[in-house]
Motif scaffolding. Structure first.
Motif, PDB file in Angstrom:
ATOM      1  N   PRO A  14       0.801  -1.217   0.000  1.00  6.97           N
ATOM      2  CA  PRO A  14       0.000   0.000   0.000  1.00  6.97           C
ATOM      3  C   PRO A  14       0.839   1.274   0.000  1.00  6.97           C
ATOM      4  O   PRO A  14       0.422   2.287  -0.522  1.00  6.97           O
ATOM      5  CB  PRO A  14      -0.829  -0.108   1.277  1.00  6.97           C
ATOM      6  N   GLY A  15       2.018   1.239   0.544  1.00  5.10           N
ATOM      7  CA  GLY A  15       2.840   2.434   0.589  1.00  5.10           C
ATOM      8  C   GLY A  15       3.718   2.625  -0.636  1.00  5.10           C
ATOM      9  O   GLY A  15       4.545   3.526  -0.675  1.00  5.10           O
ATOM     10  N   THR A  16       3.546   1.807  -1.654  1.00 10.57           N
ATOM     11  CA  THR A  16       4.430   1.886  -2.820  1.00 10.57           C
ATOM     12  C   THR A  16       3.730   2.412  -4.057  1.00 10.57           C
ATOM     13  O   THR A  16       4.318   2.403  -5.136  1.00 10.57           O
ATOM     14  CB  THR A  16       5.003   0.503  -3.157  1.00 10.57           C
ATOM     15  N   VAL A 138      10.013  10.476  -3.007  1.00  8.76           N
ATOM     16  CA  VAL A 138       9.590  10.942  -1.688  1.00  8.76           C
ATOM     17  C   VAL A 138      10.084  12.364  -1.457  1.00  8.76           C
ATOM     18  O   VAL A 138       9.342  13.216  -0.960  1.00  8.76           O
ATOM     19  CB  VAL A 138      10.087   9.985  -0.582  1.00  8.76           C
ATOM     20  N   ARG A 139      11.320  12.637  -1.843  1.00  9.36           N
ATOM     21  CA  ARG A 139      11.847  13.998  -1.695  1.00  9.36           C
ATOM     22  C   ARG A 139      11.070  14.977  -2.561  1.00  9.36           C
ATOM     23  O   ARG A 139      10.797  16.107  -2.158  1.00  9.36           O
ATOM     24  CB  ARG A 139      13.320  14.025  -2.064  1.00  9.36           C
ATOM     25  N   ALA A 140      10.703  14.560  -3.778  1.00  2.02           N
ATOM     26  CA  ALA A 140       9.951  15.435  -4.676  1.00  2.02           C
ATOM     27  C   ALA A 140       8.563  15.717  -4.109  1.00  2.02           C
ATOM     28  O   ALA A 140       8.065  16.838  -4.190  1.00  2.02           O
ATOM     29  CB  ALA A 140       9.842  14.802  -6.055  1.00  2.02           C
ATOM     30  N   ARG A 141       7.937  14.702  -3.537  1.00  5.75           N
ATOM     31  CA  ARG A 141       6.608  14.898  -2.939  1.00  5.75           C
ATOM     32  C   ARG A 141       6.672  15.842  -1.754  1.00  5.75           C
ATOM     33  O   ARG A 141       5.793  16.678  -1.569  1.00  5.75           O
ATOM     34  CB  ARG A 141       6.029  13.562  -2.492  1.00  5.75           C
ATOM     35  N   SER A 142       7.699  15.677  -0.939  1.00  7.88           N
ATOM     36  CA  SER A 142       7.786  16.530   0.245  1.00  7.88           C
ATOM     37  C   SER A 142       8.097  17.976  -0.133  1.00  7.88           C
ATOM     38  O   SER A 142       7.753  18.891   0.598  1.00  7.88           O
ATOM     39  CB  SER A 142       8.833  15.995   1.219  1.00  7.88           C
ATOM     40  N   GLY A 144       6.785  19.303  -2.817  1.00  5.41           N
ATOM     41  CA  GLY A 144       5.618  19.765  -3.547  1.00  5.41           C
ATOM     42  C   GLY A 144       5.782  19.732  -5.060  1.00  5.41           C
ATOM     43  O   GLY A 144       4.964  20.264  -5.784  1.00  5.41           O
ATOM     44  N   ARG A 145       6.847  19.085  -5.544  1.00  6.79           N
ATOM     45  CA  ARG A 145       7.046  18.959  -6.985  1.00  6.79           C
ATOM     46  C   ARG A 145       6.251  17.773  -7.505  1.00  6.79           C
ATOM     47  O   ARG A 145       5.938  16.847  -6.761  1.00  6.79           O
ATOM     48  CB  ARG A 145       8.535  18.760  -7.293  1.00  6.79           C
ATOM     49  N   PRO A 146       5.921  17.743  -8.792  1.00  7.95           N
ATOM     50  CA  PRO A 146       5.181  16.599  -9.337  1.00  7.95           C
ATOM     51  C   PRO A 146       6.040  15.346  -9.343  1.00  7.95           C
ATOM     52  O   PRO A 146       7.249  15.419  -9.522  1.00  7.95           O
ATOM     53  CB  PRO A 146       4.830  17.026 -10.762  1.00  7.95           C
ATOM     54  N   ASP A 147       5.383  14.185  -9.132  1.00 12.72           N
ATOM     55  CA  ASP A 147       6.113  12.927  -9.187  1.00 12.72           C
ATOM     56  C   ASP A 147       6.115  12.388 -10.619  1.00 12.72           C
ATOM     57  O   ASP A 147       5.785  13.095 -11.549  1.00 12.72           O
ATOM     58  CB  ASP A 147       5.522  11.904  -8.203  1.00 12.72           C
ATOM     59  N   GLY A 150       3.004  12.894 -12.640  1.00 14.97           N
ATOM     60  CA  GLY A 150       2.570  14.268 -12.808  1.00 14.97           C
ATOM     61  C   GLY A 150       1.663  14.774 -11.702  1.00 14.97           C
ATOM     62  O   GLY A 150       1.161  15.890 -11.760  1.00 14.97           O
ATOM     63  N   ASP A 151       1.434  13.952 -10.671  1.00 18.96           N
ATOM     64  CA  ASP A 151       0.588  14.369  -9.546  1.00 18.96           C
ATOM     65  C   ASP A 151       1.406  15.209  -8.580  1.00 18.96           C
ATOM     66  O   ASP A 151       2.544  14.908  -8.264  1.00 18.96           O
ATOM     67  CB  ASP A 151       0.054  13.155  -8.782  1.00 18.96           C
ATOM     68  N   ARG A 152       0.799  16.288  -8.118  1.00 20.02           N
ATOM     69  CA  ARG A 152       1.436  17.078  -7.071  1.00 20.02           C
ATOM     70  C   ARG A 152       0.947  16.561  -5.735  1.00 20.02           C
ATOM     71  O   ARG A 152      -0.237  16.533  -5.459  1.00 20.02           O
ATOM     72  CB  ARG A 152       1.077  18.561  -7.205  1.00 20.02           C
ATOM     73  N   ARG A 153       1.884  16.158  -4.930  1.00 19.30           N
ATOM     74  CA  ARG A 153       1.505  15.652  -3.618  1.00 19.30           C
ATOM     75  C   ARG A 153       2.386  16.317  -2.586  1.00 19.30           C
ATOM     76  O   ARG A 153       3.588  16.178  -2.612  1.00 19.30           O
ATOM     77  CB  ARG A 153       1.703  14.140  -3.540  1.00 19.30           C
ATOM     78  N   ALA A 154       1.800  17.007  -1.718  1.00 18.20           N
ATOM     79  CA  ALA A 154       2.541  17.611  -0.614  1.00 18.20           C
ATOM     80  C   ALA A 154       2.216  16.831   0.654  1.00 18.20           C
ATOM     81  O   ALA A 154       1.111  16.374   0.850  1.00 18.20           O
ATOM     82  CB  ALA A 154       2.161  19.077  -0.450  1.00 18.20           C
ATOM     83  N   SER A 155       3.189  16.696   1.509  1.00 16.45           N
ATOM     84  CA  SER A 155       2.941  15.924   2.730  1.00 16.45           C
ATOM     85  C   SER A 155       2.285  16.739   3.798  1.00 16.45           C
ATOM     86  O   SER A 155       2.197  17.898   3.801  1.00 16.45           O
ATOM     87  CB  SER A 155       4.246  15.363   3.259  1.00 16.45           C
TER      88      SER A 155
END
Length: 155
Positions: A14-16, A138-142, A144-147, A150-155
């Motif tokens: 689930p976390g992958t 993970v660094r990109a998500r934290s 706020g950059r797109p993964d 192309g989804d933007r995910r901020a923690s």
């Protein structure tokens, strides 16, 4: 905590985000290490005095690789350097198959070492690459950059 009965497969959890984890290549590295350790006795490479460096080398490398593969299987996000060590051990096996081969050595020993070495090199590199790719996502998500998707995910 994730319910074991409803959780996904160990290698796609689930976390992958439904992607492979480095545990799969590390599990396969462990199986290659098991074969490498038992191959001299199964394939009867010869007595240690006659074949020289091949049998002890195979068994010692197998012990090193199996220990590091077990660590990588249980904590796939940690210590990617162990996968690099496994890949380097694959290069070592291929090199020793030719550098330390005695004239009377079995062709089976050479072929086995080359095949196991190539598998270890590929699987170790894949496991390390998966770990480093997941860390960069993970660094990109934290940040706020797109993964990759192309989804933007901020923690």
């Amino acid at each position: 905590m994730v319910d074991v009965a409803t959780s996904r497969h160990f290698w796609i959890g689930p976390g992958t985000d439904e992607r492979l984890t480095p545990s799969l290549p590390s599990s396969l590295v462990f199986l290659v290490a098991l074969w490498l350790g038992f191959a001299p006795f199964v394939l009867h490479f010869g007595v240690a005095a006659r074949t020289g460096f091949v049998e002890p080398d195979d068994v010692l490398v197998a012990m090193l690789i199996s220990a590091s593969a077990l660590v990588r299987m249980t904590v796939p996000k940690d210590l990617p350097v162990l996968s690099v060590v496994n890949a380097a051990a694959g290069v070592w096996l291929v090199a020793t198959a030719f550098l330390f081969a005695a004239p009377g050595d079995s062709v089976r020993a050479t072929v086995n070492d080359v095949l196991c070495g190539v598998l270890l090199l590929g699987l170790g590199a894949a496991s390390a690459a998966l770990t480093y790719a997941q860390r960069s996502e993970v660094r990109a998500r934290s940040a706020g950059r797109p993964d990759r998707d192309g989804d933007r995910r901020a923690s």
